[in-house]
Design a protein around this motif. Sequence first.
Motif, PDB file in Angstrom:
ATOM      1  N   CYS A 145       1.546  -8.420  -7.431  1.00 13.44           N
ATOM      2  CA  CYS A 145       1.779  -7.361  -6.433  1.00 13.44           C
ATOM      3  C   CYS A 145       1.999  -6.012  -7.104  1.00 13.44           C
ATOM      4  O   CYS A 145       1.493  -4.988  -6.636  1.00 13.44           O
ATOM      5  CB  CYS A 145       2.984  -7.726  -5.574  1.00 13.44           C
ATOM      6  N   SER A 146       2.738  -6.003  -8.202  1.00 14.94           N
ATOM      7  CA  SER A 146       2.993  -4.737  -8.905  1.00 14.94           C
ATOM      8  C   SER A 146       1.706  -4.137  -9.431  1.00 14.94           C
ATOM      9  O   SER A 146       1.474  -2.925  -9.323  1.00 14.94           O
ATOM     10  CB  SER A 146       3.970  -4.966 -10.058  1.00 14.94           C
ATOM     11  N   LEU A 147       0.841  -4.979 -10.013  1.00  9.98           N
ATOM     12  CA  LEU A 147      -0.426  -4.495 -10.550  1.00  9.98           C
ATOM     13  C   LEU A 147      -1.275  -3.836  -9.470  1.00  9.98           C
ATOM     14  O   LEU A 147      -1.770  -2.710  -9.643  1.00  9.98           O
ATOM     15  CB  LEU A 147      -1.203  -5.649 -11.188  1.00  9.98           C
ATOM     16  N   ILE A 148      -1.443  -4.511  -8.353  1.00  6.94           N
ATOM     17  CA  ILE A 148      -2.357  -4.015  -7.325  1.00  6.94           C
ATOM     18  C   ILE A 148      -1.779  -2.798  -6.611  1.00  6.94           C
ATOM     19  O   ILE A 148      -2.487  -1.846  -6.277  1.00  6.94           O
ATOM     20  CB  ILE A 148      -2.731  -5.145  -6.325  1.00  6.94           C
ATOM     21  N   LEU A 149      -0.460  -2.784  -6.368  1.00  6.46           N
ATOM     22  CA  LEU A 149       0.167  -1.648  -5.684  1.00  6.46           C
ATOM     23  C   LEU A 149       0.101  -0.389  -6.528  1.00  6.46           C
ATOM     24  O   LEU A 149      -0.178   0.702  -6.021  1.00  6.46           O
ATOM     25  CB  LEU A 149       1.622  -1.985  -5.346  1.00  6.46           C
ATOM     26  N   LYS A 150       0.339  -0.539  -7.805  1.00  3.83           N
ATOM     27  CA  LYS A 150       0.275   0.624  -8.694  1.00  3.83           C
ATOM     28  C   LYS A 150      -1.147   1.171  -8.763  1.00  3.83           C
ATOM     29  O   LYS A 150      -1.359   2.397  -8.734  1.00  3.83           O
ATOM     30  CB  LYS A 150       0.764   0.243 -10.088  1.00  3.83           C
ATOM     31  N   ALA A 151      -2.131   0.283  -8.836  1.00  8.02           N
ATOM     32  CA  ALA A 151      -3.530   0.724  -8.903  1.00  8.02           C
ATOM     33  C   ALA A 151      -3.944   1.423  -7.612  1.00  8.02           C
ATOM     34  O   ALA A 151      -4.637   2.447  -7.638  1.00  8.02           O
ATOM     35  CB  ALA A 151      -4.435  -0.466  -9.180  1.00  8.02           C
ATOM     36  N   VAL A 152      -3.534   0.880  -6.472  1.00  5.05           N
ATOM     37  CA  VAL A 152      -3.873   1.500  -5.182  1.00  5.05           C
ATOM     38  C   VAL A 152      -3.215   2.870  -5.063  1.00  5.05           C
ATOM     39  O   VAL A 152      -3.824   3.831  -4.583  1.00  5.05           O
ATOM     40  CB  VAL A 152      -3.439   0.578  -4.022  1.00  5.05           C
ATOM     41  N   ALA A 153      -1.971   2.984  -5.506  1.00  7.30           N
ATOM     42  CA  ALA A 153      -1.276   4.278  -5.450  1.00  7.30           C
ATOM     43  C   ALA A 153      -1.981   5.316  -6.307  1.00  7.30           C
ATOM     44  O   ALA A 153      -2.135   6.475  -5.901  1.00  7.30           O
ATOM     45  CB  ALA A 153       0.169   4.108  -5.903  1.00  7.30           C
ATOM     46  N   ASN A 154      -2.428   4.920  -7.487  1.00  7.31           N
ATOM     47  CA  ASN A 154      -3.113   5.861  -8.375  1.00  7.31           C
ATOM     48  C   ASN A 154      -4.467   6.290  -7.822  1.00  7.31           C
ATOM     49  O   ASN A 154      -4.881   7.434  -7.993  1.00  7.31           O
ATOM     50  CB  ASN A 154      -3.297   5.241  -9.762  1.00  7.31           C
ATOM     51  N   ALA A 155      -5.168   5.361  -7.163  1.00 13.70           N
ATOM     52  CA  ALA A 155      -6.522   5.654  -6.685  1.00 13.70           C
ATOM     53  C   ALA A 155      -6.546   6.280  -5.296  1.00 13.70           C
ATOM     54  O   ALA A 155      -7.350   7.161  -5.021  1.00 13.70           O
ATOM     55  CB  ALA A 155      -7.360   4.378  -6.691  1.00 13.70           C
ATOM     56  N   LYS A 156      -5.642   5.817  -4.409  1.00 17.32           N
ATOM     57  CA  LYS A 156      -5.725   6.231  -3.008  1.00 17.32           C
ATOM     58  C   LYS A 156      -4.478   6.941  -2.496  1.00 17.32           C
ATOM     59  O   LYS A 156      -4.448   7.366  -1.345  1.00 17.32           O
ATOM     60  CB  LYS A 156      -6.005   5.005  -2.128  1.00 17.32           C
ATOM     61  N   GLY A 157      -3.456   7.040  -3.323  1.00 14.68           N
ATOM     62  CA  GLY A 157      -2.275   7.786  -2.909  1.00 14.68           C
ATOM     63  C   GLY A 157      -1.130   6.912  -2.463  1.00 14.68           C
ATOM     64  O   GLY A 157      -1.267   5.709  -2.217  1.00 14.68           O
TER      65      GLY A 157
END
Length: 559
Positions: free
Chosen positions: A180-192
């Motif tokens: 969950c941490s991996l995907i949430l951080k990536a989504v935040a960086n890419a989509k805000g």
Amino acid sequence: MVSMRLPTVPRLSLRFTKMENSLIVANVVATVESGIYCEEEEKDELSQREREGFESPIIEQEMPPWGNLGICEDSGSEPDGVMYPQSVPKEKVILNVNNVHFLEERNEEMLSKRILVLSRTNKVRSALELLRSMELLGLYPNLHACNSLLSCLLRSGLLDDGLRVFEFMKAKKITSGHTCSLILKAVANAKGCDTALQMFMAMEGDCNVKNDFDTIVYNTMISVCGKVNNWLEALRLWRCMKANGHDGTQITYCLLISSFVRSGQNELALDAFNEMVENKFELDNDTMQAVIGACIKEGKWNLALSIFQRMLSSGLKPNAIVCNALINSLGKAGEDTLAFKVYETMKSLGHSPDAYTWNALLSALYRASRYDDALHLLESIKRDHESQLNFHLYNVALMSCSKLGLWDRAVQLLWEMEASGMSISAASYNHVISACEMARKPCIALQVHEHMVHQKCTPDTFTYLSLLRVCIWGSLWDEVEEILNHAEPDVSFYNAAIQGLCLRGRIDSAKKLYTKMRKNSLQPDGKTRALMLQNLRKDSSKYRHRRPSQQRKRKKVVF
């Protein structure tokens, strides 16, 4: 893949259709090369497929993870068009994984290790093909392998493929807090931040995923919110984390304090700090400096000083900004002695004082009524740190001159300011005129006013008030009248002039001015009204002893 020995035959291309786990698979090609396969040949083939994979055509795939595959007649056909997903940069595309492998190895643990190795060496396409081949056979890699593959995809900027792997992991219930941490951080960086928050809330609604939440997941989201100063959501996450039985770590509190301080929520920052101290977490330099800033903004100089001393005892080194802020806070609280102790500590830490430091120290001396010391400090600054002199330092010195009545010193400082090319405001001239007023030097005050006008600096209310008072004390009545006629009608001017005339015994002039004041519809203050009533009573007693013909000549004063 497993090595096997076959008779020498031409290369075969076997076409077959297979249904496995509700997935329709078309045109799966199993290739068999003649000769003997060895481990080195396997690695060469993987490298070749890796190179070919990134050069192959791409299409946008839909969920489930491996797409909705239709039946094609030719496995080598190319897609009609190329579409770039909006969630990743244009140079990063979605991998079009069409190949699967015929797997003789059916041990999930061995295959998971293979995916792990491929992911660690950034062989993204090969790892995805192996994962897809395992799924077709009903085999699933372990959590460690999936997390490694997900991390590899996100590291390569392939967010949409990463989201597909994440959905696959959710469907197979093999997610973890790290996932969950991996995907949430990536989504935040890419989509805000907002998109990451929406995804997090969706995970909260999924009990299977929510059970995987740990402190690291909450820390990730608090960090994401902190970057965009979304302190409300950070506060909600903090409360949810505690409600779900997760204890905060040192990182949790550091993130919270940083987020709250940047957003101006100083009380919340102090609450997080107190909880951090209660839990006996180690405090780092940045966190303690942020808390000192929060204390100063809340006016809690004693707590700020306590934390400052704690930093020193822990061997930490507060920066110059914190030292200056603490000196300024202590000066405003009237703790000038403590302010200078912090200044000495600041020098011992190797920080050089700047203009902000001198301004804070001069202001501390002025508030403590140590006007002589303030002027001595200014001389020291002029001697040793002339480049740091500025408008604010001179103004504090001028105010000290005004309090001491040092009109000649004030005039000298004013000349220095003009000679240095500083932009002088009306406040600076007012301080000089006020010093002349204190020293009872009306002629000098008028000369400063004339110079002020010559320098195209517009006098304000405080300028005229000082001039009126000093001229009244100097019995310059013509100048008093000229100032009243020249300035815009202002109730404060009339009050000051009437009170001064009454105290100087010029009652008749005060009455005339009072009458003029009322005609201009200006309301006198309590002191002016009391002085006029007091003097009218004296006149009334004289009025009763006059002849009737004299009484008729007396003018009526309206209150």
